[in-house]
Design an enzyme around this catalytic site. Structure first.
Site, PDB file in Angstrom:
ATOM      1  N   ASP A 143       0.840  -1.202   0.000  1.00  0.00           N
ATOM      2  CA  ASP A 143       0.000   0.000   0.000  1.00  0.00           C
ATOM      3  C   ASP A 143       0.878   1.255   0.000  1.00  0.00           C
ATOM      4  OD1 ASP A 143       0.894  -0.257   2.602  1.00  0.00           O
ATOM      5  OD2 ASP A 143      -1.061   0.100   3.533  1.00  0.00           O
ATOM      6  N   SER A 144       2.194   1.067   0.051  1.00  0.00           N
ATOM      7  CA  SER A 144       3.125   2.186  -0.180  1.00  0.00           C
ATOM      8  C   SER A 144       2.880   2.801  -1.556  1.00  0.00           C
ATOM      9  CB  SER A 144       4.579   1.710  -0.063  1.00  0.00           C
ATOM     10  OG  SER A 144       4.796   0.566  -0.856  1.00  0.00           O
TER      11      SER A 144
ATOM     12  N   ASP B 108      -1.047  -6.289  -0.063  1.00  0.00           N
ATOM     13  CA  ASP B 108      -1.239  -5.573   1.203  1.00  0.00           C
ATOM     14  C   ASP B 108      -2.719  -5.244   1.377  1.00  0.00           C
ATOM     15  OD1 ASP B 108       0.517  -4.837   3.218  1.00  0.00           O
ATOM     16  OD2 ASP B 108       1.270  -3.046   2.193  1.00  0.00           O
TER      17      ASP B 108
ATOM     18  N   LYS C 110      -1.201  -9.451   3.379  1.00  0.00           N
ATOM     19  CA  LYS C 110      -0.476  -8.897   4.528  1.00  0.00           C
ATOM     20  C   LYS C 110      -1.370  -7.917   5.254  1.00  0.00           C
ATOM     21  CE  LYS C 110       3.212  -5.956   4.110  1.00  0.00           C
ATOM     22  NZ  LYS C 110       2.731  -4.795   4.907  1.00  0.00           N
TER      23      LYS C 110
ATOM     24  N   GLU D 251      -1.482  -5.270   8.933  1.00  0.00           N
ATOM     25  CA  GLU D 251      -0.641  -4.615   9.944  1.00  0.00           C
ATOM     26  C   GLU D 251      -1.203  -4.774  11.355  1.00  0.00           C
ATOM     27  OE1 GLU D 251       0.037  -0.508   8.989  1.00  0.00           O
ATOM     28  OE2 GLU D 251       0.875  -0.951   7.005  1.00  0.00           O
TER      29      GLU D 251
ATOM     30  N   GLU E 255       9.232  -3.772  10.654  1.00  0.00           N
ATOM     31  CA  GLU E 255       9.614  -2.489  10.078  1.00  0.00           C
ATOM     32  C   GLU E 255      10.116  -1.547  11.172  1.00  0.00           C
ATOM     33  OE1 GLU E 255       6.815  -0.880   7.299  1.00  0.00           O
ATOM     34  OE2 GLU E 255       7.770   1.072   7.242  1.00  0.00           O
TER      35      GLU E 255
HETATM   36  N1  MHF Z   1       8.880   5.214  -0.468  1.00  0.00           N
HETATM   37  C1  MHF Z   1       8.495   4.580   0.643  1.00  0.00           C
HETATM   38  N2  MHF Z   1       9.396   3.842   1.310  1.00  0.00           N
HETATM   39  C2  MHF Z   1       9.050   3.163   2.432  1.00  0.00           C
HETATM   40  O1  MHF Z   1       9.925   2.474   3.014  1.00  0.00           O
HETATM   41  C3  MHF Z   1       7.711   3.258   2.879  1.00  0.00           C
HETATM   42  C4  MHF Z   1       6.797   4.024   2.130  1.00  0.00           C
HETATM   43  N3  MHF Z   1       7.211   4.690   1.028  1.00  0.00           N
HETATM   44  N4  MHF Z   1       5.490   4.129   2.487  1.00  0.00           N
HETATM   45  C5  MHF Z   1       4.988   3.258   3.523  1.00  0.00           C
HETATM   46  C6  MHF Z   1       5.982   3.088   4.565  1.00  0.00           C
HETATM   47  C7  MHF Z   1       6.296   4.343   5.343  1.00  0.00           C
HETATM   48  N5  MHF Z   1       7.679   4.137   5.690  1.00  0.00           N
HETATM   49  C8  MHF Z   1       8.514   5.091   6.224  1.00  0.00           C
HETATM   50  C9  MHF Z   1       8.318   6.428   5.950  1.00  0.00           C
HETATM   51  C10 MHF Z   1       9.178   7.376   6.459  1.00  0.00           C
HETATM   52  C11 MHF Z   1      10.247   7.000   7.262  1.00  0.00           C
HETATM   53  C12 MHF Z   1      11.155   8.055   7.804  1.00  0.00           C
HETATM   54  O2  MHF Z   1      11.003   9.203   7.495  1.00  0.00           O
HETATM   55  N6  MHF Z   1      12.120   7.707   8.603  1.00  0.00           N
HETATM   56  C13 MHF Z   1      13.135   8.653   9.045  1.00  0.00           C
HETATM   57  C14 MHF Z   1      12.843   9.147  10.430  1.00  0.00           C
HETATM   58  C15 MHF Z   1      13.125   8.180  11.533  1.00  0.00           C
HETATM   59  C16 MHF Z   1      12.794   8.736  12.900  1.00  0.00           C
HETATM   60  O3  MHF Z   1      12.155   9.776  13.043  1.00  0.00           O
HETATM   61  O4  MHF Z   1      13.202   8.060  13.850  1.00  0.00           O
HETATM   62  C17 MHF Z   1      14.502   8.008   8.888  1.00  0.00           C
HETATM   63  O5  MHF Z   1      15.489   8.762   8.911  1.00  0.00           O
HETATM   64  O6  MHF Z   1      14.562   6.800   8.657  1.00  0.00           O
HETATM   65  C18 MHF Z   1      10.439   5.653   7.527  1.00  0.00           C
HETATM   66  C19 MHF Z   1       9.584   4.707   7.003  1.00  0.00           C
HETATM   67  C20 MHF Z   1       8.138   2.883   5.201  1.00  0.00           C
HETATM   68  N7  MHF Z   1       7.285   2.651   4.057  1.00  0.00           N
HETATM   69  C1  KIV Z   2       7.258  -1.339   3.235  1.00  0.00           C
HETATM   70  C2  KIV Z   2       6.456  -2.575   3.025  1.00  0.00           C
HETATM   71  C3  KIV Z   2       6.713  -3.613   4.046  1.00  0.00           C
HETATM   72  C4  KIV Z   2       4.988  -2.261   2.904  1.00  0.00           C
HETATM   73  O1  KIV Z   2       4.151  -2.591   3.721  1.00  0.00           O
HETATM   74  C5  KIV Z   2       4.556  -1.496   1.733  1.00  0.00           C
HETATM   75  O2  KIV Z   2       5.339  -1.326   0.791  1.00  0.00           O
HETATM   76  O3  KIV Z   2       3.402  -1.063   1.732  1.00  0.00           O
HETATM   77 MG    MG Z   3       2.270  -1.637   3.425  1.00  0.00          MG
END
Ligand code: MHF
Ligand code: KIV
Ligand code: MG
Length: 300
Positions: A75-76, A118, A147, A149, A216
């Site tokens: 669902d990303s 998803d 899948k 959550e 995750e």
């Molecule tokens: N393009 C994309 N990649 C992904 O991995 C992803 C998506 N979209 N959409 C659904 C979820 C959302 N996810 C995410 C989105 C943002 C962060 C993020 O901004 N992390 C920062 C901040 C960490 C913090 O605040 O501790 C990082 O630096 O990793 C992480 C996972 C993982 N998934």
């Molecule tokens: C990041 C993965 C595990 C996911 O749930 C997604 O792509 O939606």
């Molecule tokens: Mg997902």
């Protein structure tokens, strides 16, 4: 030179289309389709499982040809295809559309990948009955597994689906559909109390019949411990260190294309490749040989 959908030079022009040459429909596949027993066997043997997201037919076929074992229609897609800030707005109809496209791509390329769909926000929270209706939509669109959550309340939903013949992948840690409740995209399971809750939930999900679980943004020692403690449920990490049974990344992230800042667990595999298929092959190789993820970058 004509290229077929998997990026290889076509060996014959018998199946030419205006867009390239397709492999002959009768070409015998040399690889066996990935099955649930095969995934379980990889987990048991410690052979790393590779997963990427894909949202359309062509990228799914290329990922399959690159040796990616599991394709997640995540669902990303709400973020990378639809431009949303979260996955919350994605509908079951959206997921069915993309799942059908990916399934068609794999069929046309005689792909062997295990296809996971998803379940989007709002499609399984109401009741077990709602969950099986939604899961059926994705299975009929071509998914091999769904899948969902969360932990705790999801256990009985997982059991209901598994008992009715639907393989289920669970998802713990950062669960993006609940981003507003979690207060942001941040690491989960830090500290003994949070880790104990996640461990309990993971065991319940395994007992309910979940055969995979995405972890995750979970601290690496916790995800490694869960991987050892869950012999019947293959852990697939994303930002969870290298100690999991497998790894997953969002396709666009690992190809270095994005709308904003990447999560820090992402590695751009295009930097070590000259084609998209090559980047996917580099990803598969790096996961298999343990060089991705990297300890320094991916430890929380
Ligand atoms: N393009 C994309 N990649 C992904 O991995 C992803 C998506 N979209 N959409 C659904 C979820 C959302 N996810 C995410 C989105 C943002 C962060 C993020 O901004 N992390 C920062 C901040 C960490 C913090 O605040 O501790 C990082 O630096 O990793 C992480 C996972 C993982 N998934
Ligand atoms: C990041 C993965 C595990 C996911 O749930 C997604 O792509 O939606
Ligand atoms: Mg997902």
């Amino acid at each position: 030179m004509a290229l077929n959908p998997t990026g290889e030079q076509a060996s014959s022009a018998t199946n030419a289309t205006p867009y390239g040459t397709l492999p002959p429909a009768s070409a015998p596949s040399t690889r066996k389709p990935i099955s649930l027993p095969r995934i379980q066997e990889m987990h048991t043997r410690g052979e790393k499982i590779t997963m990427l997201t894909a949202y359309d037919a062509t990228f799914a076929a290329v990922a399959d040809a690159a040796g990616v074992e599991c394709i997640l229609v995540g669902d990303s897609l709400g973020m990378v295809c639809q431009g949303r800030h979260s996955t919350v707005g994605v509908t079951l109809e959206d997921m069915a559309y993309h799942t059908e496209s990916v399934a068609r791509g794999l069929r046309r390329a005689q792909g062997t990948a295990w296809l996971i769909g998803d379940l989007p926000f709002g499609s399984y929270q109401e009741s077990k009955e709602q969950a099986i209706r939604s899961a059926s939509v994705l299975m009929q669109a071509g998914a091999h597994m769904v899948k969902l959550e969360g932990g705790g309340w999801t256990t009985e939903v997982v059991q209901f689906l598994v008992q009715r013949g639907i393989p289920v992948c669970a998802h713990l840690g950062l669960t993006p559909q609940t981003v507003h409740a979690l207060g942001g995209y941040r690491v989960q399971g830090r500290g003994d109390a949070a880790a104990d809750i996640m461990k309990k939930q993971a065991h319940e999900l395994q007992d309910a019949g979940a055969s995979m679980v995405v972890l995750e943004m979970v601290p690496a020692p916790l995800s490694a411990e869960l991987t050892r403690e869950l012999p019947h449920c293959a852990t697939i990490g994303i930002g969870a260190g290298k100690g999991t049974a497998g790894q997953v990344l969002v396709l666009h992230d690992m190809l270095g294309v994005n709308l904003g800042k990447n999560p820090k667990f992402v590695r751009n595999f295009m930097l070590e490749a000259t084609s998209i298929r090559g980047a996917m092959e580099a990803y598969v190789a790096a996961v298999k040989n343990g060089s991705f993820p990297d300890d320094a970058v991916h430890a929380w």
